[in-house]
Structures are given as structure tokens and as C-alpha cells.
Design an enzyme around this catalytic site. Sequence first.
Site, PDB file in Angstrom:
ATOM      1  N   THR A  44      -3.616 -27.755 -24.201  1.00 43.49           N
ATOM      2  CA  THR A  44      -2.756 -28.398 -23.216  1.00 43.49           C
ATOM      3  C   THR A  44      -3.095 -29.868 -23.033  1.00 43.49           C
ATOM      4  O   THR A  44      -2.203 -30.715 -22.974  1.00 43.49           O
ATOM      5  CB  THR A  44      -2.875 -27.659 -21.870  1.00 43.49           C
ATOM      6  OG1 THR A  44      -2.629 -26.263 -22.087  1.00 43.49           O
ATOM      7  CG2 THR A  44      -1.870 -28.172 -20.861  1.00 43.49           C
ATOM      8  N   ALA A  45      -4.375 -30.199 -22.943  1.00 47.44           N
ATOM      9  CA  ALA A  45      -4.778 -31.595 -22.774  1.00 47.44           C
ATOM     10  C   ALA A  45      -4.858 -32.325 -24.107  1.00 47.44           C
ATOM     11  O   ALA A  45      -4.396 -33.469 -24.229  1.00 47.44           O
ATOM     12  CB  ALA A  45      -6.124 -31.661 -22.060  1.00 47.44           C
ATOM     13  N   GLU A  65      -8.718 -28.032 -34.236  1.00 49.81           N
ATOM     14  CA  GLU A  65      -8.246 -26.836 -33.534  1.00 49.81           C
ATOM     15  C   GLU A  65      -8.603 -25.586 -34.330  1.00 49.81           C
ATOM     16  O   GLU A  65      -8.270 -25.475 -35.511  1.00 49.81           O
ATOM     17  CB  GLU A  65      -6.737 -26.907 -33.318  1.00 49.81           C
ATOM     18  CG  GLU A  65      -6.091 -25.633 -32.794  1.00 49.81           C
ATOM     19  CD  GLU A  65      -6.741 -25.113 -31.509  1.00 49.81           C
ATOM     20  OE1 GLU A  65      -7.039 -23.906 -31.449  1.00 49.81           O
ATOM     21  OE2 GLU A  65      -6.963 -25.916 -30.584  1.00 49.81           O
ATOM     22  N   ALA A  66      -9.258 -24.639 -33.669  1.00 41.78           N
ATOM     23  CA  ALA A  66      -9.655 -23.397 -34.327  1.00 41.78           C
ATOM     24  C   ALA A  66      -8.458 -22.532 -34.674  1.00 41.78           C
ATOM     25  O   ALA A  66      -8.486 -21.784 -35.653  1.00 41.78           O
ATOM     26  CB  ALA A  66     -10.624 -22.621 -33.442  1.00 41.78           C
ATOM     27  N   PHE A 127       2.351 -18.146 -17.963  1.00 41.42           N
ATOM     28  CA  PHE A 127       3.618 -17.845 -17.294  1.00 41.42           C
ATOM     29  C   PHE A 127       4.514 -19.062 -17.090  1.00 41.42           C
ATOM     30  O   PHE A 127       5.546 -18.969 -16.437  1.00 41.42           O
ATOM     31  CB  PHE A 127       3.349 -17.163 -15.952  1.00 41.42           C
ATOM     32  CG  PHE A 127       3.286 -15.667 -16.039  1.00 41.42           C
ATOM     33  CD1 PHE A 127       4.316 -14.880 -15.549  1.00 41.42           C
ATOM     34  CD2 PHE A 127       2.204 -15.041 -16.629  1.00 41.42           C
ATOM     35  CE1 PHE A 127       4.263 -13.497 -15.636  1.00 41.42           C
ATOM     36  CE2 PHE A 127       2.142 -13.662 -16.720  1.00 41.42           C
ATOM     37  CZ  PHE A 127       3.172 -12.882 -16.217  1.00 41.42           C
ATOM     38  N   MET A 128       4.110 -20.209 -17.623  1.00 43.02           N
ATOM     39  CA  MET A 128       4.962 -21.403 -17.664  1.00 43.02           C
ATOM     40  C   MET A 128       5.244 -22.031 -16.310  1.00 43.02           C
ATOM     41  O   MET A 128       6.127 -22.884 -16.187  1.00 43.02           O
ATOM     42  CB  MET A 128       6.301 -21.111 -18.368  1.00 43.02           C
ATOM     43  CG  MET A 128       6.172 -20.728 -19.819  1.00 43.02           C
ATOM     44  SD  MET A 128       7.539 -19.706 -20.436  1.00 43.02           S
ATOM     45  CE  MET A 128       6.974 -18.088 -19.931  1.00 43.02           C
ATOM     46  N   ALA A 129       4.546 -21.619 -15.258  1.00 41.02           N
ATOM     47  CA  ALA A 129       4.805 -22.163 -13.925  1.00 41.02           C
ATOM     48  C   ALA A 129       4.570 -23.664 -13.904  1.00 41.02           C
ATOM     49  O   ALA A 129       3.616 -24.171 -14.492  1.00 41.02           O
ATOM     50  CB  ALA A 129       3.913 -21.484 -12.896  1.00 41.02           C
ATOM     51  N   HIS A 538      -7.692 -18.982 -14.457  1.00 40.95           N
ATOM     52  CA  HIS A 538      -7.479 -20.381 -14.097  1.00 40.95           C
ATOM     53  C   HIS A 538      -8.833 -21.087 -13.952  1.00 40.95           C
ATOM     54  O   HIS A 538      -9.038 -21.863 -13.035  1.00 40.95           O
ATOM     55  CB  HIS A 538      -6.722 -20.495 -12.775  1.00 40.95           C
ATOM     56  CG  HIS A 538      -5.298 -20.081 -12.844  1.00 40.95           C
ATOM     57  ND1 HIS A 538      -4.509 -19.922 -11.720  1.00 40.95           N
ATOM     58  CD2 HIS A 538      -4.497 -19.795 -13.898  1.00 40.95           C
ATOM     59  CE1 HIS A 538      -3.290 -19.549 -12.070  1.00 40.95           C
ATOM     60  NE2 HIS A 538      -3.264 -19.460 -13.387  1.00 40.95           N
ATOM     61  N   ALA A 572      -9.362 -28.725 -18.494  1.00 39.99           N
ATOM     62  CA  ALA A 572      -9.533 -28.050 -17.202  1.00 39.99           C
ATOM     63  C   ALA A 572     -10.961 -28.121 -16.690  1.00 39.99           C
ATOM     64  O   ALA A 572     -11.192 -28.031 -15.482  1.00 39.99           O
ATOM     65  CB  ALA A 572      -9.101 -26.587 -17.318  1.00 39.99           C
TER      66      ALA A 572
END
Length: 604
Positions: A44-45, A65-66, A127-129, A538, A572
Amino acid sequence: MYMLRPSSLLLATGLLNQGSSVLAAVISRASNQTFDYVIVGGGTAGLVLANRLTEDSSVTVAVVEAGTFPEDVVGNVTQVPAYAPQFEGAELDLEWNFTTTPQAGLGNIPVSYYRAKALGGCSDINFMAYGRTSKGAHQLWADLVGDDSYTYDNMVKYYKKTMNFSPPNAETRLANATPMYDTVDTSTGGGIDVTFPSFAQSWSTWVSKGLAAIGLPQAHSFVDGNLLGHSWQMVGITQSTGIRSSAQAGYLRPVMSRPNLTILNGTFAERIIFNGDAASGVEVTAKGQTYTLTSKKELILSAGVFQSPQLLMVSGVGPKALLDKFNIPVVKDLPGVGQNMVDHITVPLSYQVDVVTSSTLAGSSLEEAITEWNTHGTGPLSNNGGDYIGMEKAPAEFRANFSAETVKQLSALPEDWPELQYNVLPATVSSTSIGGEGSVLGGNYGSMLASVIAPQSRGNVSIASASMSDAPLINPNIFTAQADIDLLLTAFKRVRQALQSSAMAPIMIGDEFFPGPTVQTDEQILDYLTETVRPFSHGFATCKMGKSSDPDAVIDSHGKVYGIKNLRVVDASSFPFLPPGPAPQIQVYTLAEKLADDIKQTKY
């Protein structure tokens, strides 16, 4: 976290049009190479950084990236919003399949903890929130790190850089499912397509009545800095196609042809290379071969909440006593590496209901849904399952029963920081079968998750050896703080109040399905919570951002690792705390947008 896992959906993937996997053909092979920037982690980052840094054609960037594109593992299943619930615990080569250490707060049992292993990271399978955190949380962030650029007003421009908003499709949504939002809080042209699902769950329209009945006010989609209330949920979905909009779809695919961007998939970071007190590159392996990637300007860790601190520790940056235990030469004694882990926690409640939900999406109805999604990008498969949400502070009548320690800890939070969160799920959720059994049980079922988003329990990530080949030791330490026990008990009772309100009575059939009417006293509820509570996956703050005077701080407000030159952490793990909100994914996108600007402005 508890997720729906409809077996009918797992069996239906062959009926979907398979997405192209030819993009994998343009992925580079690992070899000894030199770049301006090397980014470890294409999630994501990492992909936000790769996109923004390569806007300068004179700059070269490699992403390690693995994993690979998820389409190369499971076809186009990750693109279908309704399939999001099936990935946790699926044991596909799309996840790391981590397991925690035995959790003291859960009766000393370990639990699974899902993290994606793919280009796009968890944005491929979550969940794409989509939603911002609160204004007060941003002010606290700025105060803790000593940098006013993190206030809400200063971060709005970065929020908007993540968003390409399309209004909801009023023609396909239910008439009583019209979201409220202000256009001033939306933007177009950003990295992630954002909208409301073209299909609205009937179950959610009733839950909105239940949440209103217990006193939650109507909110404006949680993109205005206010998190208190209930609302339809914005999601990362492309309106015209009904396809998930992830980091790899929104930030990577549009720039794959840039000659200054190199993607090294199937490549594992093994060790940071140092030249004195400066990072100069990373040792990687691919297909059994070891290579060195040299970073002329910076090495950036975006490997996530577990593997960024793990890579630091096996490379000699972390708590000295732990490094000495594994005979790892100490490059920098940083006690905070791997500490301060925090996660949201959740438990489910389920009821049989007199509205159509995903629990009966099987057979001919599923075939019809697949056809509609393939043809128009609409229908049940265009909905992520969690399209409605409520958040609040614990009401006064519950706070009166909180421990003194709980009251003290919660009083330190900003006034606009919600403590409790309520999510809808259009199927059953139980301890033995996570969703999709409606066709077996007979009838439709609806659920809600009762969650804590002001958790006070703190855990850690450690290493099992000096090698990245051994999984990190993950101890979220959930449900150990009394505040979390007090809050989850309250959240559970509040969900019951909503679902058993007169507003929802017209659709409820019989008694509560799960955990059931025999769970009534506080002691019985606490037993249920202890047996059932799970982390939301999270995890945050294991390479905590903070002032140099903070003994637990690992990075400064620019993401730079204390005491090490040319090394940043951007993911994160970088946050000073886990911010409240519908889901923290957007905070990671936004931090990456901000720090990409910072990196561009750095003089070397």
C-alpha cells in the site's frame, strides 16, 4: 478479524472472466544493480512511493516485492469486491499466513494474522473501506512528533491526492440507501478510485435504523474529519466496472511503462547493507540466488508492520539485548524497534432476518450475480459486504462502570476520537463457521461486528533468529488492558441494543443466532468475548514515529530512522499510534503521499 468466508463464492471463481496476468511478463529479474531509491515492499505504501518518485524521469527506483500480481495467483478473484471476505486464512500464496504467539488475553491460544504477499499488499485483499481519521487525532499526531504538518488542515491535500471520487449510482442503489457526503471533501484525479458500491445491502438499510434508534447521529461518510455517527461507507471500487481499486491497480499499473521504474517480484529482502552509519542498499534473494541492490540516495522500508521491524532487527538496528541474543552485530541500538504494536479488536453477533442477504447467495442466484458483475459491474458482487458503519464514544451510562484506569486512559484521547465501532456483515458469523452457511441453515442471516477502536493493549514484534527466512514473533497482546475489556463489553451491549431495537423488529426472526440468548450476564458475555475476540489485522506503530526525546521512537516525522543515514520507514509501522476511522488503509496511502513529497525535496 472475523470475516465471512462463503464457500459458494470459493467454488464460483471459474465462472468469472479471468483477468489478464500478462503484466507479470514485464517484471524485471533480480541482479546486482544500482538505483537512486530502493523500496523494500510493493504494498500500500511502497507503490505510492514508487509512483510519485518516478514522476521525475531522472530518478531511478526499484521495488522489491516477495509476491506478484494477485491475478497470477488466483485469477481475478481479488478484483471482485464481494470476494474480499474469503482471503483470511485461505492459505493461498497470496498471504504470509502468519500466526501470533499464544495470547494471554485469549486463554493462551495463538490466532492467525493475515498479511498480503502481493504487489498492492493488503489493499488487494481487504474490505476496501475508505475514510479519514479525526481532526483531533491529527492534532495529537502533530503534537507527539513535533511537526505541525500532520495537523488535519495540512494533511487534507494528501488525502485528496489518494482519491478519484465518483458519485454513487442512484439507479442501481436502493431508494433508501442514499449516502450523505459533501463534495468539498471529495476530489478527482487521485490514485484510488473511490465511490459507494453500486449495490446496497438491504440488511444495511435496517441497521442504519437500529443505530439511529440507539442515538448515533447521521454522519457524512467519514471523509470530513468527523468520525462520530453512522453512515454508508465509501470504498475503493471503480464505479464503472465494479472492480476493486488497489495500490497496484491505482498506483502501479498506470506507470508500469516508466523506464526508470523496476519491479522485482518474487524477490525477498534479507539484510540491509550499511556503510558505517549509512544504509547503502539491501541484500536480496530470488530463485535461490543472492544479489545486492545498491541505493545511491535512500533505502526505504515499506515491508509492513511486521517485516519492516524484522528487517531492521536482523540487520543490526533494534534492541541491543535482542540483537546480542542472536549474535547480530549492533549497528544502532534502538529499543523501540518492534515495540508499541497496537490493533483494533472485534467480536461478531448474528441474527436470522427477513431480508435477502449474502448468506443465500448460491446456486442460480450466484450465477445471476456473476453474470451481472461480468456484464455491468453491478449487483451483489459489486458490494464489499461491509457497506455501513457506525462509530461513537461509550455512552455515559456505560462509562459509569469503567475502571478508574480505563477512565484515565480514555481521557487522554481527543474528544472526537471514537472508542467503539459497529460494522455490518450480510451473512452469519460464528466461532465454527465464518459465513456463507445460509443455504445449509435455511434462511437469510445478518451480522454486526462490535469493535474497539481506542485500544489500550500494546504488543510487540520480535525475531526468532537472525534470518528473514524465519517468521517474526508476533504478539499483539490483545485484550489484556482493562480498558479494552470495558470497551468491548460496551460495544457488544450497544450492538445488541441496536439489533433488538423496535426499529429493527420488523425484519428479525427469532432469538439471536450467535452467540445466542443464553449469553446474558456480564460474566457470560466476558467468557464469550475472551473465546471469540480477534484482532482486526490493523497492526500499526512497530517503528513508531516520534520526537528524538521519545525513547520508543524509531523514526522522526520525515520517516528517517534515528541514528542511521539514508534509511526511512514508510508504512503502517511508521505511525505514532493506530488512528481511529473506518479502516486505517487510507492513512497509509496518505502518509506515503506526504513522505514522497518530503523525499523529493531532500537534498543529497
